[in-house]
Scaffold this active site. Structure first.
Site, PDB file in Angstrom:
ATOM      1  N   HIS A 126      -8.886   2.835  19.364  1.00  0.00           N
ATOM      2  CA  HIS A 126      -8.079   1.746  19.935  1.00  0.00           C
ATOM      3  C   HIS A 126      -8.586   1.318  21.319  1.00  0.00           C
ATOM      4  O   HIS A 126      -8.618   0.130  21.638  1.00  0.00           O
ATOM      5  CB  HIS A 126      -6.606   2.174  19.996  1.00  0.00           C
ATOM      6  CG  HIS A 126      -5.988   2.344  18.646  1.00  0.00           C
ATOM      7  ND1 HIS A 126      -5.495   3.553  18.175  1.00  0.00           N
ATOM      8  CD2 HIS A 126      -5.843   1.472  17.623  1.00  0.00           C
ATOM      9  CE1 HIS A 126      -5.042   3.396  16.952  1.00  0.00           C
ATOM     10  NE2 HIS A 126      -5.237   2.162  16.575  1.00  0.00           N
ATOM     11  N   ASP A 144       0.390 -12.475   6.609  1.00  0.00           N
ATOM     12  CA  ASP A 144      -1.038 -12.341   6.295  1.00  0.00           C
ATOM     13  C   ASP A 144      -1.847 -12.925   7.452  1.00  0.00           C
ATOM     14  O   ASP A 144      -1.670 -14.097   7.814  1.00  0.00           O
ATOM     15  CB  ASP A 144      -1.337 -13.110   4.995  1.00  0.00           C
ATOM     16  CG  ASP A 144      -2.777 -12.917   4.543  1.00  0.00           C
ATOM     17  OD1 ASP A 144      -3.023 -13.030   3.334  1.00  0.00           O
ATOM     18  OD2 ASP A 144      -3.641 -12.637   5.394  1.00  0.00           O
ATOM     19  N   GLY A 145      -2.721 -12.119   8.010  1.00  0.00           N
ATOM     20  CA  GLY A 145      -3.511 -12.572   9.156  1.00  0.00           C
ATOM     21  C   GLY A 145      -4.378 -13.773   8.837  1.00  0.00           C
ATOM     22  O   GLY A 145      -4.628 -14.630   9.690  1.00  0.00           O
ATOM     23  N   ASP A 158      -9.998  -0.976   5.567  1.00  0.00           N
ATOM     24  CA  ASP A 158     -11.340  -1.261   5.047  1.00  0.00           C
ATOM     25  C   ASP A 158     -11.296  -2.514   4.180  1.00  0.00           C
ATOM     26  O   ASP A 158     -10.219  -2.959   3.774  1.00  0.00           O
ATOM     27  CB  ASP A 158     -11.819  -0.053   4.217  1.00  0.00           C
ATOM     28  CG  ASP A 158     -11.905   1.212   5.072  1.00  0.00           C
ATOM     29  OD1 ASP A 158     -11.659   2.304   4.532  1.00  0.00           O
ATOM     30  OD2 ASP A 158     -12.154   1.077   6.279  1.00  0.00           O
ATOM     31  N   GLN A 178       0.849  -1.200   0.000  1.00  0.00           N
ATOM     32  CA  GLN A 178       0.000   0.000   0.000  1.00  0.00           C
ATOM     33  C   GLN A 178       0.883   1.249   0.000  1.00  0.00           C
ATOM     34  O   GLN A 178       2.089   1.181   0.224  1.00  0.00           O
ATOM     35  CB  GLN A 178      -0.888   0.015   1.251  1.00  0.00           C
ATOM     36  CG  GLN A 178      -0.134  -0.174   2.567  1.00  0.00           C
ATOM     37  CD  GLN A 178      -0.951  -0.902   3.620  1.00  0.00           C
ATOM     38  OE1 GLN A 178      -2.187  -0.878   3.648  1.00  0.00           O
ATOM     39  NE2 GLN A 178      -0.246  -1.598   4.516  1.00  0.00           N
ATOM     40  N   ASP A 210      -7.882  -5.396  13.714  1.00  0.00           N
ATOM     41  CA  ASP A 210      -7.712  -3.959  13.513  1.00  0.00           C
ATOM     42  C   ASP A 210      -7.220  -3.748  12.085  1.00  0.00           C
ATOM     43  O   ASP A 210      -6.039  -3.534  11.820  1.00  0.00           O
ATOM     44  CB  ASP A 210      -6.689  -3.411  14.521  1.00  0.00           C
ATOM     45  CG  ASP A 210      -6.418  -1.928  14.308  1.00  0.00           C
ATOM     46  OD1 ASP A 210      -5.403  -1.433  14.871  1.00  0.00           O
ATOM     47  OD2 ASP A 210      -7.177  -1.284  13.561  1.00  0.00           O
TER      48      ASP A 210
END
Ligand code: SAM
Length: 320
Positions: free
Chosen positions: A86, A161-162, A182, A55, A179
């Protein structure tokens, strides 16, 4: 997970909703959301910009909101109101169980959630899994809370990568916090039932997942697509809301999901009273009140978009 194979229509990037964009116009930073609305923040300088493999990252200085981070030109947080987001994402689940020990944060590269989770004395380990190490390194340079949080002996940073990470840690965590950005790009897979099923599998008995789930006011088209995905993986799924002024509409939502705990089954009033002393927004009253949802948010949770007629007209105007 093949992130494009199983996406329900409303989550397909840009298919039903124009993507967001941001740009500097004179001494204003303008974030345009879905070509429908704009947030303008008066800036006094750009401190950093780079493109990572995932990104575009940028950090700005503003006249009234402190520094702020943008990812792919979308405001992630400003120093002035990041605490709201948070604190609510972290203290609501952690104060909803007796002794949370092991916490997993998916995303959260700016360490705001990590900072909050470490405030709980019972917490022994916080694993933060962000796909993009550059987010943490850039935030470490420009935001003062990051260094102390990531250097806490209880913190473990993993850059992966989660979606993959949660496949391999069955029953290991009391709380999992999503968290994420978008539901676009690498984050799309974090909003799908396959991912939520894997998260459910990583939770211990009585474990809780919380996640940022967009705006009930201007993001109901997303919420109404996200919550059915979550419900396919968890017995108990509800939302709580709060005010994050620098996010579209300022009204924001977080999901509370568990297979064997409801939001008010347990509340550690003593710990919440201690935690709130170091919070800008979270306190015991807000913890309880946040689960009182307006009717349009209830509809979005049920998979309906109460603002569909507005959104449809907008899509026809802008996307056609
Ligand atoms: N905490 C900020 C806020 O106040 O809203 C924003 C969230 S944080 C910056 C979003 C993070 O999600 C980013 O750092 C991004 O790299 C991460 N992310 C996106 N997709 C991911 C994935 N599949 N696995 C892990 N992290 C991901």
């Amino acid at each position: 997970v093949n992130p494009t194979a199983a996406i329900p229509d409303p989550l397909i990037e840009g298919k039903i909703w124009p993507t967001s964009r941001g740009f500097v116009d004179g001494d204003w930073y303008i974030e345009e959301d879905g070509s429908a609305s704009r947030l303008a923040i008066r800036v006094t300088g750009k401190l950093h910009e780079e493109r990572s493999p995932f990104q575009k990252l940028a950090v700005f200085e503003s006249s009234c909101f402190g520094r702020f981070l943008t990812l792919d030109d979308v405001v992630m947080f400003t120093e002035r109101d990041e605490a709201v987001y948070h604190e609510m994402l972290v203290h609501v689940p952690l104060c909803s169980m007796p002794e949370p020990r092991n916490v997993l944060i998916i995303g959260g590269g700016d360490a705001g959630c990590l900072r909050e989770a470490l405030k709980h004395r019972s917490v022994q380990k916080v694993v933060q899994v962000d796909i993009d190490e550059r987010v943490t390194r850039v935030c470490q340079k420009f935001f003062p809370w990051v260094g102390p949080a990531i250097n806490d002996p209880r913190a473990e940073l993993i850059f992966a990568d989660g979606v993959e990470y949660v496949s391999k840690h069955a029953g290991e965590f009391d709380v999992v916090i999503i968290d994420s950005t978008d539901p676009v790009g690498p984050a799309v897979g974090l909003f799908l039932r396959d991912f939520y099923a894997r998260v459910a599998n990583t939770l211990s008995e009585g474990g809780i997942m919380t996640a940022q789930t967009e705006s009930p006011s201007w993001g109901a088209h997303l919420m109404s697509a996200i919550y059915p995905e979550m419900r396919a993986a968890f017995a108990e799924v509800t939302a709580y809301i709060g005010c994050v002024p620098s996010y579209p509409s300022g009204s924001w939502s977080w999901a509370f999901a568990s297979n064997n705990r409801k939001p008010h089954d347990f509340f550690d009033a003593e710990r919440a009273a201690l935690i709130e002393k170091s919070c800008q927004y979270y306190n015991s009253a807000i913890h309880r009140a946040a689960f009182a949802l307006p009717n349009h948010a209830r509809q979005a949770l049920a998979g309906e978009n109460p603002f569909e007629h507005y959104d449809r007209r907008h899509r026809q105007t802008v996307c056609s």
